[in-house]
Design a protein around this motif. Structure first.
Motif, short mmCIF file in Angstrom:
data_model
loop_
_atom_site.label_atom_id
_atom_site.label_comp_id
_atom_site.label_asym_id
_atom_site.label_seq_id
_atom_site.Cartn_x
_atom_site.Cartn_y
_atom_site.Cartn_z
N UNK A 72 44.68 41.95 32.16
CA UNK A 72 45.32 40.79 31.54
C UNK A 72 44.80 40.71 30.11
N UNK A 73 45.70 40.34 29.19
CA UNK A 73 45.28 40.13 27.80
C UNK A 73 45.87 38.80 27.32
N UNK A 106 46.11 30.99 34.94
CA UNK A 106 47.14 31.93 34.51
C UNK A 106 47.15 33.24 35.29
N UNK A 107 46.05 33.56 35.97
CA UNK A 107 46.01 34.86 36.66
C UNK A 107 46.37 34.69 38.14
N UNK A 147 40.46 35.84 41.67
CA UNK A 147 39.30 35.00 41.35
C UNK A 147 38.08 35.54 42.12
N UNK A 148 37.02 35.82 41.37
CA UNK A 148 35.82 36.40 41.98
C UNK A 148 35.86 37.91 42.13
N UNK A 157 33.69 32.19 36.46
CA UNK A 157 34.29 31.96 37.78
C UNK A 157 35.08 33.18 38.25
N UNK A 158 35.76 33.84 37.33
CA UNK A 158 36.61 34.98 37.69
C UNK A 158 35.82 36.24 38.05
N UNK A 159 34.61 36.35 37.51
CA UNK A 159 33.83 37.59 37.70
C UNK A 159 33.46 37.84 39.15
#
Ligand SMILES: C[S@@+](CC[C@H](N)C(=O)[O-])C[C@H]1O[C@@H](n2cnc3c(N)ncnc32)[C@H](O)[C@@H]1O
Length: 198
Positions: free
Chosen positions: A49-50, A90-91, A96-97, A133-135
């Motif tokens: 994602x960009x 947005x993703x 997530x995670x 949070x996303x990592x």
């Protein structure tokens, strides 16, 4: 020989924590140089994602990706015209995670007709929280800071303060900086902690 530039160091630390097929995010697409490097890193089976708030930046990124040559095939990159503070919304919720790396390269779009469009401390900090949070555990956030342009020093200081107050149980934070050049760009990076064994 000299030390690596801050951008090269950001790419190196990301490459060390990323494998083909991984999920990565460029939080500030700009001219697409970083997006292209991230896409090459994860390869055709990866997910990229960009984000950028300027259509001009996403257009430049699209053109760069379309012109990509070389040995590596790139994945389809999802270009998102959205404030990076809204990254989580947005993703795909399924990622997530699961994200291996989120890259920030703050400031303005070089060569833009409107150089007043720059990253802002409040949304940058919200986006950094979202990135953590996303990592996935062991994943990395890199943030290249530009204290030399108007507003840049304040933004850099706020990012450093944010990183310093993160619980060590959540992430390890480091700074990579030229000590004798306080106005030069520098790098703050965070590695999310593995989940502690019970
Ligand atoms: C220094 S440039 C990024 C350079 C880029 N990574 C490259 O490889 O060319 C910073 C970019 O951040 C974008 N930006 C500023 N505020 C933003 C926000 N809140 N969300 C997403 N992008 C933003 C700007 O429009 C600009 O294109």
């Amino acid at each position: 020989m000299g030390f690596l530039s801050v951008l090269s160091m950001a790419h190196k630390w990301i490459a060390e924590r990323t494998s083909p097929g991984d999920i990565v995010i460029d939080a500030t697409a700009g001219g697409g140089v970083d997006t292209q490097a991230l896409a090459a890193l994860v390869g055709p089976n990866g997910t990229v994602y960009a984000f950028d708030i300027q259509q001009e930046a996403l257009d430049r990124t699209y053109e760069r990706l379309s012109a990509h040559e070389g040995g590596s095939k790139l994945p389809d990159v999802t270009l998102v015209l959205e404030n990076h503070a809204r990254m989580v919304e947005a993703v795909d919720p399924a990622i997530v995670g699961q994200v291996s790396a989120v890259m920030f390269n703050l400031g303005y779009l070089p060569g833009s007709s409107d150089l007043t469009i720059i990253t802002e401390p409040a949304t940058t900090l919200a986006a950094l929280d979202a990135a953590i949070r996303l990592l996935r555990p062991g994943g990395i956030v890199t943030c290249v800071l530009y204290p030399g342009h108007p507003g840049g020093a304040e933004e850099a200081a706020s990012v450093e303060a944010w990183a310093a107050q993160l619980p060590q149980s959540l992430a390890q934070a480091v700074t990579y900086r030229q000590s004798q050049r306080p106005a030069a760009p520098y790098l703050v990076a965070l590695e999310k902690r593995p989940i502690a064994a019970k």
